[in-house]
Design an enzyme around this catalytic site. Structure first.
Site, PDB file in Angstrom:
ATOM      1  CD  GLU A 139      -2.703  -1.186   2.562  1.00 25.22           C
ATOM      2  OE1 GLU A 139      -3.888  -1.507   2.474  1.00 25.22           O
ATOM      3  OE2 GLU A 139      -2.152  -0.910   3.640  1.00 25.22           O
TER       4      GLU A 139
HETATM    5  C1  TNX Z   1      -4.557  -3.863   4.632  1.00 22.13           C
HETATM    6  S1  TNX Z   1      -3.015  -6.204   4.068  1.00 22.13           S
HETATM    7  C2  TNX Z   1      -3.279  -3.655   5.135  1.00 22.13           C
HETATM    8  C3  TNX Z   1      -3.112  -3.159   6.495  1.00 22.13           C
HETATM    9  C4  TNX Z   1      -4.416  -2.944   7.192  1.00 22.13           C
HETATM   10  C5  TNX Z   1      -5.362  -4.043   6.837  1.00 22.13           C
HETATM   11  C6  TNX Z   1      -6.659  -3.981   7.575  1.00 22.13           C
HETATM   12  C7  TNX Z   1      -1.890  -5.232   4.068  1.00 22.13           C
HETATM   13  C8  TNX Z   1      -0.635  -5.753   3.582  1.00 22.13           C
HETATM   14  N1  TNX Z   1      -2.122  -3.997   4.483  1.00 22.13           N
HETATM   15  O1  TNX Z   1      -2.335  -1.987   6.481  1.00 22.13           O
HETATM   16  O2  TNX Z   1      -4.174  -2.933   8.562  1.00 22.13           O
HETATM   17  O3  TNX Z   1      -5.611  -3.999   5.466  1.00 22.13           O
HETATM   18  O4  TNX Z   1      -7.442  -5.099   7.320  1.00 22.13           O
END
Ligand code: TNX
Length: 497
Positions: A299
């Site tokens: 992300e």
């Molecule tokens: C996605 S999954 C994220 C996290 C969040 C989560 C909440 C991933 C690699 N990153 O930063 O905490 O969703 O469900």
């Protein structure tokens, strides 16, 4: 004999024509000293009655790594592991076999031969969104190891806080560890705390995989090192999250305690950024006996694609320089020059969308393997029903126990089968999870579905690997979980289907 309730279900189990073995705290246990202590810990809760005969715990080399054989009849109990991890796994099975009846505690007469499907069987705990102290982490190790998980992935840094003391960079914990999501208390592990967690995990045959999440998820770093950090990128998503959940917009120089993601980035073209990473990775690697070091990579919406690719290539090389195997979330698969053998962690859906499967396949092309964490099956932070007070819903809405169970690792990504899969990991993100009671309520029972995906035969390949069997077995384990003080969500409440 009613069939025993075992999770994860073993490779093979047959009833032995004999009455059960009677059990009490006075049992004569002999064999491998660590294994004797581990079993004794399970039996200490039982009333002080004599046992019917000897319990023998041994390591007998020869079988598959992590495998064991368990034999029970009226006169004796034997657990033989192919290695110490296999013996430990066998003891977990034995402790699930213990039944209470009108005549006291007993173990049904059975023979079990069992071995794991995947070498890497993980749980992840996010200690950044909410800090969880050493005792809570130990309690999660107890729980996970009893289901034959052998990896604890700790998500040690995120926008909301930095949770591990770094001696060469003391500003991190001095300036960026004080709080958690929602303004709750923060905290961090001293290096001694971390060593204590690693040692406790090792005693439960688990390794620790530390994660330092870069280049995004780094707002906390910006509080300690503003010169290494870009300004927050206030995307539409960030505004939406603030509208939905409240809280402030991320702001330069101020701690962030909201739930938005993807707004922070380290400076990609600043050499000092890589000096920082070298220092951090060196210390984290030095504290971690396990072979893996996770550098995040998810992300990074505040980082352009070319910069992101250049960054993750360098970050993976810096991890490799420490002697550890780099692990990254699947987005890093977009880069051309990851260090050879970098492991990818897939967190897309059971049916891949948006080319996430392509990114995962690229790790395999680079000599690495894949850890499967499909978010709409085994993200333990998803609500288990629409009415559950805790948890999120972004991964295809609430995730029932049934949905957590009905998938197979080898059927998620085309071209990624058992050979390419290193293992399975169930993450627990903690935006809404403040304490052990909340961890228990979210993790149990769905963690049991992940355990079975990681250890047992493929989904639907045997009568036990079906929803009907699993549901009955989960309900059968509830008395044991209650005895252990686990505040699980009962099967009916979480999954009426
Ligand atoms: C996605 S999954 C994220 C996290 C969040 C989560 C909440 C991933 C690699 N990153 O930063 O905490 O969703 O469900």
């Amino acid at each position: 004999m009613a069939p025993p309730h075992l999770i994860p279900t073993p490779t093979s189990m047959t009833a032995v024509p004999s009455s059960p073995f009677r059990l009490g705290a006075g049992a004569a246990i002999s064999g491998d000293p660590d294994a004797v202590a581990a079993l004794q810990a399970h039996l200490d809760a039982l009333p002080d009655a004599p046992s019917a005969g000897p319990i023998t715990l041994t390591v007998e080399a020869g079988g598959a790594a992590g495998s064991y054989r368990l034999e029970v009849d009226a006169a004796s109990v034997t657990v033989a592991g192919a290695d110490p991890a296999g013996l430990f796994a066998g003891i977990q099975t034995l402790s699930q076999l213990v039944q209470s009846g009108p005549d006291g505690w007993s173990i049904p007469a059975v023979r079990i031969d069992d071995e794991p499907r995947f070498a890497y069987r993980g749980v992840m705990l996010d200690v950044a969104r909410h800090f969880h102290d050493v005792d809570t982490v130990k309690a999660y190790i107890d729980r996970a190891s009893s289901l034959k998980f052998n990896v604890l992935h700790l998500h040690l840094s995120d926008d909301q806080g930095w949770r591990l003391e770094i001696l060469s960079r003391p500003e991190l914990t001095a300036r960026a560890a004080a709080s958690s999501v929602g303004g709750d208390a923060g905290g961090f592990y001293t290096q001694d705390d971390y060593r204590e967690i690693v040692a406790y995990a090792a005693a439960h045959h688990m390794i620790v995989v530390p994660e330092i999440d870069v280049p995004g998820h780094t707002h906390a770093v910006s509080l300690a090192y503003p010169e290494l950090s870009e300004q927050p990128v206030l995307s539409e998503h960030v505004h939406e999250v603030v509208a939905l959940f409240g809280g402030d917009l991320p702001e330069n120089g101020t701690g962030y305690d909201g739930m938005a993601v993807g707004f922070s980035s380290l400076k990609i073209h600043e050499e000092a950024t890589y000096d920082f990473l070298r220092d951090v990775f060196r210390e984290v690697a030095g504290l971690t006996p396990g072979p893996y070091l996770h550098f995040g990579g998810d992300e990074a919406l505040g980082t352009g694609p070319a910069d992101f690719a250049a960054f993750v290539a360098r970050a993976s090389a810096l991890v490799a320089e420490t002697g550890k195997i780099p692990v990254a979330w699947h987005e890093a698969g977009a880069a051309d020059r990851l260090a050879a053998g970098t492991i990818g962690q897939y967190w897309g859906f059971v049916s891949p969308t948006d080319g996430m499967d392509d990114k995962a396949r690229r790790f395999v092309a680079g000599g690495g393997r894949i850890i499967l964490s499909p978010a709409d099956a085994i993200y333990l932070d998803m609500k288990f029903s629409a009415s559950s007070p805790l948890g999120l819903t972004w991964a295809n809405g609430p995730t029932s126990l049934r949905r957590a169970y009905e998938w197979d690792p080898a059927a998620v990504i085309d071209g990624i089968g058992d050979v390419e899969i290193l293992g399975v990991e169930a993450p627990l993100w903690t935006e809404t999870i403040r304490d052990l009671a909340a961890i228990d309520a979210m993790a149990f029972p769905r963690i049991a579905a992940a355990a079975e995906a990681a250890w047992s035969a493929p989904f639907a390949s045997t009568p036990e690997r079906t929803w009907e069997s699993f549901r009955t077995r989960v309900a059968g384990l509830e008395p044991l979980w209650a005895r252990l003080g686990i505040r699980f969500t009962p099967v009916q409440a979480g999954d009426p289907s």
